[in-house]
Scaffold this active site. Structure first.
Site, mmCIF file in Angstrom:
data_model
loop_
_atom_site.group_PDB
_atom_site.id
_atom_site.type_symbol
_atom_site.label_atom_id
_atom_site.label_comp_id
_atom_site.label_asym_id
_atom_site.label_seq_id
_atom_site.Cartn_x
_atom_site.Cartn_y
_atom_site.Cartn_z
ATOM 1 N N HIS A 141 0.813 -1.212 0.000
ATOM 2 C CA HIS A 141 0.000 0.000 0.000
ATOM 3 C C HIS A 141 0.848 1.266 0.000
ATOM 4 O O HIS A 141 2.045 1.259 0.303
ATOM 5 C CB HIS A 141 -0.963 0.003 1.206
ATOM 6 C CG HIS A 141 -0.287 0.076 2.545
ATOM 7 N ND1 HIS A 141 0.087 1.268 3.129
ATOM 8 C CD2 HIS A 141 0.082 -0.895 3.426
ATOM 9 C CE1 HIS A 141 0.647 1.033 4.309
ATOM 10 N NE2 HIS A 141 0.658 -0.274 4.519
ATOM 11 N N CYS A 176 2.621 -4.932 7.014
ATOM 12 C CA CYS A 176 2.372 -4.754 5.590
ATOM 13 C C CYS A 176 3.559 -4.057 4.922
ATOM 14 O O CYS A 176 4.456 -3.557 5.590
ATOM 15 C CB CYS A 176 1.100 -3.936 5.380
ATOM 16 S SG CYS A 176 -0.416 -4.878 5.728
#
Length: 525
Positions: free
Chosen positions: A426, A445
């Protein structure tokens, strides 16, 4: 033109022919008198095999495979004939003795007995049956080693990438074909393995020649730049010459542009941002002993043994190397895209695994994980009643989510490849983190420095999604999903040594401290 045969020539010709005829007859008669050596046929049945493992219990894990192997060969020998040990057995033994070239330790449990089989001066006490069984077990032992740690060990090391599996049926059958693991051309490995193996040879040669000297600096050392003069400069120059980062060691104690350029090359190969000054941290890195560098290469060769080489055959895939803090798109074997990334910190490690990217989400919500709600959001709410509003958060069916926008923790776009660890790629509003050399800051992440460019690269196959439309979707302030027409494999790995496509050996810091435990496993008896 006529050819005249004189009586002398005719006499010589007749004499030679007569001698050859006599010699042929003599040889023919001698062949007839040679006794034919009887064909060797040993009986190696289940009873004999069971007795063998009573005497050699440390090899017991290969027992079932060995029993099956001899049953296929009608309970007779595999590694001997009426002349003795067959050539394939000698090849196997030589490969075993040279396992150090593969970054492995040759520690067969019954090494003394094994050596006696191939020592022409030794009177081995082994029976022919036990000799054959010892070699069959050596074959499985060697195959196990070059195949890498077993699956249970690999999982315990938190490595969840698709594993290269050894087909024991094919493996066993290969003995009869005298091939597979002993033939480099047939023993296909992840391509990086062979590159690291070459690097291992090179660094062992450096070690053999004495390695490199420790660079001595005073307590007041801060940095060096072009024009500075110091005894340290000459030491750095000598050190860089050993690893070919500089082409000539002119012994000069003056820091010049050639030295700075060479040092920049070294910094880039070791995970640093190239600088115009030589800092103490760079000196400390230069002083890491060659023996430690060799261990790092060996550890990463082992990791390569776990990788299925078929993964490289994909037309397009994404790879992330955690210690390198970089993401690559590889297309048709060539690098099509590179981006710096931020990965999980030591307490919230990014998982080593793979998935299939299926969706791109523009202007995403961030669904806050329960762990973060407990550790950060609830304490924040207790201190400030407007905490949720200030952070652009809202309650959503008993959970908390952050509204889309430029300050959203996921930024303006995220890339999903469904997995049980809830890991994805992301964007991020914290752009300054990408300027740091060490980028382990996330909750697990992978944050991408170039999310817009990544989206453009992934959507270039869809003409309806040009850069203008991608920009509009990213800044819409309303979540929208795009499903990829063709899923893209994503591989998140962990390599602290890597040979790049230009042939340069790179080292990266072991940010999760995984190398040391692997070294112990690789070197234990």
């Amino acid at each position: 033109m006529k050819i005249w045969y004189t009586p002398i020539i005719a006499t010589v010709f007749f004499a030679v022919f007569s001698c050859n005829s006599k010699a042929d007859k003599k040889e023919e008669n001698s062949i007839k008198t040679v006794e034919k050596v009887p064909e060797l046929k040993l009986t190696i049945d289940s009873i004999r095999i069971a007795k063998f493992y009573e005497n050699y219990p440390k090899l017991d894990k290969f027992k079932n495979d060995v029993i099956s192997l001899y049953q296929k060969n009608k309970s007779t020998q595999l590694w001997q004939d009426n002349k003795g040990i067959v050539e394939f057995a000698n090849t196997l033994f030589n490969q075993y003795k040279n396992m150090d070239q593969e970054g492995l330790k040759a520690n067969y449990p019954y090494n003394e007995q094994l050596n006696s089989v191939f020592d022409n001066n030794a009177n081995t006490k082994l029976s022919k049956e036990d000799t054959d069984l010892l070699l069959s077990n050596l074959y499985y032992y060697y195959g196990e080693k070059v195949g890498g740690f077993d699956e249970k060990t690999v999982v315990s090391l938190e490595w969840l990438l698709p594993r290269k599996k050894l087909n024991y049926q094919v493996f066993s059958d290969s003995i009869f074909k005298k091939s597979t693991i002993l033939d480099d051309k047939k023993r296909k490995m992840f391509s990086q393995y062979y590159k690291l193996r070459d690097a291992l040879k090179e660094y062992r040669e450096i070690e053999k020649n004495g390695g490199w000297k420790t660079i001595e600096t005073g307590e007041d050392y801060k940095s060096l730049k072009v024009g500075d003069s110091s005894a340290v400069v000459a030491q750095i120059r000598e050190r860089l010459f050993v690893t070919k980062d500089i082409q000539e060691d002119n012994k000069s104690a003056i820091c010049d542009t050639t030295l700075i350029k060479a040092m920049k090359n070294y910094e880039l190969r070791h995970g640093y941002t190239a600088k115009n000054t030589i800092l103490l941290e760079h000196i400390n890195d230069l002083n890491i002993p060659v023996s430690d560098r060799i261990k790092t290469i060996i550890v990463n060769m082992e990791r390569c043994r776990w990788i299925d080489p078929e993964l490289e055959k994909g037309q397009k895939y994404i790879e992330v190397n955690i210690p390198e803090f970089r993401l690559y798109i590889v297309e048709d074997g060539k690098i099509a895209f590179i981006s710096p990334v931020v990965v999980g910190r030591a307490m919230t490690k990014t998982v080593i695994f793979s998935g299939m990217m299926s969706n791109i989400v523009f202007s995403p919500y961030w669904n806050v994980p329960p762990s973060i709600i407990k550790s950060e959001i609830k304490p924040g709410m207790a201190k400030d009643k407007n905490y949720l509003q200030k952070k652009n958060l809202e309650w959503n069916n008993g959970a908390v989510r952050q509204l889309p926008g430029k300050n959203n923790s996921l930024g303006l776009v995220k890339f999903l490849f469904p997995n049980s660890s809830n890991i994805y790629l992301h964007d991020t509003p914290s752009k300054s983190l990408f300027e740091r050399e060490s980028r382990a800051f996330s909750h697990g992440c992978v944050r991408v420095a170039k999310p817009r460019e990544l989206a453009i690269e992934l959507l270039k196959v869809d003409p309806q999604w040009n850069p203008e439309r991608i920009d509009k979707a990213m800044h819409a302030g309303k979540e929208s999903w795009y499903t990829l027409k063709k899923k893209v494999p994503v591989y998140i790995g962990y390599f602290t040594a890597w040979v790049d496509r230009q042939g340069n050996l790179n080292f990266y810091k072991d940010i999760y401290g995984r190398d040391e435990s692997m070294i112990k496993l690789l070197t234990e008896e």
